[in-house]
Scaffold this active site. Structure first.
Site, mmCIF file in Angstrom:
data_model
loop_
_atom_site.group_PDB
_atom_site.id
_atom_site.type_symbol
_atom_site.label_atom_id
_atom_site.label_comp_id
_atom_site.label_asym_id
_atom_site.label_seq_id
_atom_site.Cartn_x
_atom_site.Cartn_y
_atom_site.Cartn_z
ATOM 1 N N ASN A 97 -7.323 -0.724 6.611
ATOM 2 C CA ASN A 97 -6.746 -1.123 5.315
ATOM 3 C C ASN A 97 -6.367 -2.600 5.293
ATOM 4 O O ASN A 97 -5.675 -3.054 4.384
ATOM 5 C CB ASN A 97 -5.485 -0.304 5.028
ATOM 6 C CG ASN A 97 -5.785 1.171 4.914
ATOM 7 O OD1 ASN A 97 -6.789 1.558 4.326
ATOM 8 N ND2 ASN A 97 -4.937 1.998 5.482
ATOM 9 N N HIS A 149 0.636 10.066 -2.610
ATOM 10 C CA HIS A 149 0.681 10.032 -1.143
ATOM 11 C C HIS A 149 1.643 11.071 -0.560
ATOM 12 O O HIS A 149 2.666 11.397 -1.165
ATOM 13 C CB HIS A 149 1.112 8.630 -0.694
ATOM 14 C CG HIS A 149 0.937 8.399 0.761
ATOM 15 N ND1 HIS A 149 1.985 8.419 1.646
ATOM 16 C CD2 HIS A 149 -0.181 8.165 1.494
ATOM 17 C CE1 HIS A 149 1.522 8.180 2.868
ATOM 18 N NE2 HIS A 149 0.217 8.019 2.800
ATOM 19 N N GLU A 177 0.519 6.602 -7.769
ATOM 20 C CA GLU A 177 0.096 5.421 -7.012
ATOM 21 C C GLU A 177 -0.534 4.455 -8.016
ATOM 22 O O GLU A 177 -1.001 4.887 -9.080
ATOM 23 C CB GLU A 177 -0.944 5.814 -5.945
ATOM 24 C CG GLU A 177 -0.334 6.597 -4.805
ATOM 25 C CD GLU A 177 -1.321 6.930 -3.690
ATOM 26 O OE1 GLU A 177 -2.236 6.132 -3.422
ATOM 27 O OE2 GLU A 177 -1.166 8.004 -3.091
ATOM 28 N N SER A 183 -5.114 6.019 -2.701
ATOM 29 C CA SER A 183 -5.552 5.751 -1.331
ATOM 30 C C SER A 183 -6.787 6.516 -0.907
ATOM 31 O O SER A 183 -7.561 6.027 -0.096
ATOM 32 C CB SER A 183 -4.414 6.038 -0.361
ATOM 33 O OG SER A 183 -3.945 7.354 -0.528
ATOM 34 N N HIS A 185 -1.925 0.153 -2.041
ATOM 35 C CA HIS A 185 -3.317 -0.311 -1.913
ATOM 36 C C HIS A 185 -3.715 -1.361 -2.953
ATOM 37 O O HIS A 185 -4.799 -1.926 -2.870
ATOM 38 C CB HIS A 185 -4.271 0.891 -1.975
ATOM 39 C CG HIS A 185 -4.040 1.834 -0.845
ATOM 40 N ND1 HIS A 185 -4.631 1.694 0.377
ATOM 41 C CD2 HIS A 185 -3.202 2.906 -0.736
ATOM 42 C CE1 HIS A 185 -4.203 2.641 1.194
ATOM 43 N NE2 HIS A 185 -3.334 3.399 0.539
ATOM 44 N N LYS A 224 -1.263 -2.966 4.587
ATOM 45 C CA LYS A 224 -2.632 -3.044 4.067
ATOM 46 C C LYS A 224 -3.008 -4.514 3.874
ATOM 47 O O LYS A 224 -3.245 -5.210 4.837
ATOM 48 C CB LYS A 224 -2.743 -2.213 2.790
ATOM 49 C CG LYS A 224 -2.894 -0.728 3.101
ATOM 50 C CD LYS A 224 -1.682 0.072 3.001
ATOM 51 C CE LYS A 224 -1.944 1.508 3.388
ATOM 52 N NZ LYS A 224 -0.816 2.222 3.882
HETATM 53 C C1 LIG Z 1 -0.062 5.174 -1.123
HETATM 54 C C2 LIG Z 1 0.640 5.033 0.182
HETATM 55 N N1 LIG Z 1 1.971 4.989 0.189
HETATM 56 C C3 LIG Z 1 2.662 4.858 1.333
HETATM 57 C C4 LIG Z 1 2.015 4.776 2.536
HETATM 58 C C5 LIG Z 1 2.820 4.644 3.795
HETATM 59 O O1 LIG Z 1 2.915 3.306 4.107
HETATM 60 P P1 LIG Z 1 3.218 2.848 5.604
HETATM 61 O O2 LIG Z 1 1.918 2.890 6.320
HETATM 62 O O3 LIG Z 1 3.791 1.499 5.455
HETATM 63 O O4 LIG Z 1 4.188 3.845 6.165
HETATM 64 C C6 LIG Z 1 0.632 4.801 2.588
HETATM 65 C C7 LIG Z 1 -0.007 4.697 3.912
HETATM 66 O O5 LIG Z 1 -1.054 4.841 4.238
HETATM 67 C C8 LIG Z 1 -0.087 4.947 1.376
HETATM 68 O O6 LIG Z 1 -1.414 5.013 1.373
#
Ligand SMILES: Cc1ncc(COP(=O)(O)O)c(C=O)c1O
Length: 386
Positions: A47, A133, A175, A179, A207, A236
């Site tokens: 990412n 997520h 979101e 993702s 993202h 990311k």
């Molecule tokens: C949409 C989304 N929110 C939150 C997260 C979590 O973020 P972090 O990797 O900083 O814990 C991710 C992680 O992949 C994600 O894709």
């Protein structure tokens, strides 16, 4: 059933459904390159959309920060872990995204969990896009509120839920850029419906931040909305890790009083906040990187269309190749790996049953020849099947 039997049974269930997850240690990381078991791969699963994890000035900023502040913050922010670089970064993020306040968190997962834990009370309701997520859906399920999911990216489906009575507060969750799908939420419609129902909107733009909108300000900026709660993450496009919540002043004050994570957990290392400040500058001046990424996306989609590959409709760095069956998806990922291409098979429960896929991610650091190679191998696998 005792502890051992229960754990064994659950592991076996995962194995027989072909959804058992494994990790492989990477011995050396370069820009979109991996070395695993002494074999080199082109990485199509990262990412790190702008390639900033390898950026020399950001690495130097981390090193200088560590020299000055040490490698750890030593305490939670409320004790002595909150330093000048944390404060500067929060102010820079708030200024960049047009919010009164920003609060830093150690990860996006934690930010989402603690946000919901602090804000949501019994009688409230959470209405979430069903593809939100895991960190959001899990937090919603653990909260005392009612959780209802609306159909992915369908404001009318949200409206039906909003039309039902609720004696508490309503929080709508989506979101910005999804993702596992790579598509964007219809943010202004979601915000308009949420506001009309006196609810608040939370957008997790993990993202979209850095890659979408003017100066990389993300999906909300691009679509001209300002949700009450905006979550951005640094794992990311920023190329680091950590997260921030953007909100009004009073909400920030509330979170500082009621977010367990901010009170009881060690703050991110100050050196990381220094590196994040350098990453922010590169992102703000990053049109060259965003253009480069767009070129790779166009190249891949044009090639995939020629090969009639079943890509989901996405114009982002996330290019999911739908397979459906879990075993077939694993097989395809392994075939690509045998040709030196690392792509992860995404299976339930991360995505709904029957929609297993390869999640191909493209970055500004990929070369045009990397994309050509991926297309060439996908074509060869297709031909071998026919
Ligand atoms: C949409 C989304 N929110 C939150 C997260 C979590 O973020 P972090 O990797 O900083 O814990 C991710 C992680 O992949 C994600 O894709």
């Amino acid at each position: 059933m005792n502890w051992h039997q229960r754990i064994k049974q659950r592991l076996q269930q995962r194995q027989s459904a072909n959804i058992y997850r494994t990790r492989q240690p990477n011995q050396a990381v370069g820009c979109c390159r991996l070395l695993i078991n002494n074999k080199k791969y082109i990485n199509f699963s990262s990412n790190d959309y702008l390639g900033l994890s390898q950026n020399k000035s950001i690495i130097a900023a981390w090193q200088q920060g560590a020299k000055r502040y040490g490698v750890g913050s030593g305490a939670s922010g409320h004790v002595t872990g909150y330093t000048l670089p944390h404060q500067q970064l929060e102010e820079q993020l708030a200024d960049w995204l047009g919010y009164p306040r920003a609060l830093l968190f150690i990860s996006g997962y934690v930010a989402n969990q603690t946000l919901l834990a602090a804000l949501i009370m019994a009688k409230d309701r959470i209405l979430a896009d069903r593809f939100s997520h895991a960190s959001l859906l899990e937090a919603a399920m653990h909260s005392p509120a009612q959780l209802r999911r609306f159909h992915h990216n369908q404001p009318d489906s949200l409206q039906k839920l909003l039309d039902k009575p609720c004696s508490g507060q309503t929080l709508v969750i989506t979101e910005g850029l999804f993702s596992m799908e790579g598509d964007s939420a219809p943010l202004s419609q979601l915000q308009q419906k949420t506001t009309a129902a006196a609810g608040w909107l939370l957008v997790d733009d993990a993202h979209g931040i850095g890659v979408r909108g003017e100066q990389g300000r993300g999906s909300c900026w691009q679509q001209g909305i300002q949700p009450e709660l905006l979550v951005i993450t640094f794992g990311k496009a920023f190329g680091l890790s950590g997260a921030a919540v953007l909100c009004q002043k009073e909400v920030a004050e509330y979170l500082l009083q009621f977010s367990g994570h901010l009170i009881y957990s060690t703050a991110m290392p100050p050196a990381q906040a220094c590196a994040l400040q350098a990453a922010l500058i590169r992102i703000q001046q990053g049109d060259d990187l965003r253009d480069q990424l767009q070129q790779r996306i166009k190249q891949f989609r044009a090639g995939a269309a020629n090969l009639r590959l079943p890509l989901l409709p996405s114009d982002s760095a996330i290019q999911p190749l739908l397979v459906g069956d879990n075993k077939q998806t694993l097989l395809l990922a392994n075939q690509l790996r045998s040709q030196g291409l690392w792509v992860t098979a995404i299976r339930p429960p991360t995505v709904p049953p029957g929609t297993a896929r390869l999640r191909i991610t493209l970055t500004a650091a990929h070369r045009a020849t990397d994309i050509d190679r991926l297309l060439e191998v996908l074509d060869a696998i297709n031909h071998a099947k026919c």
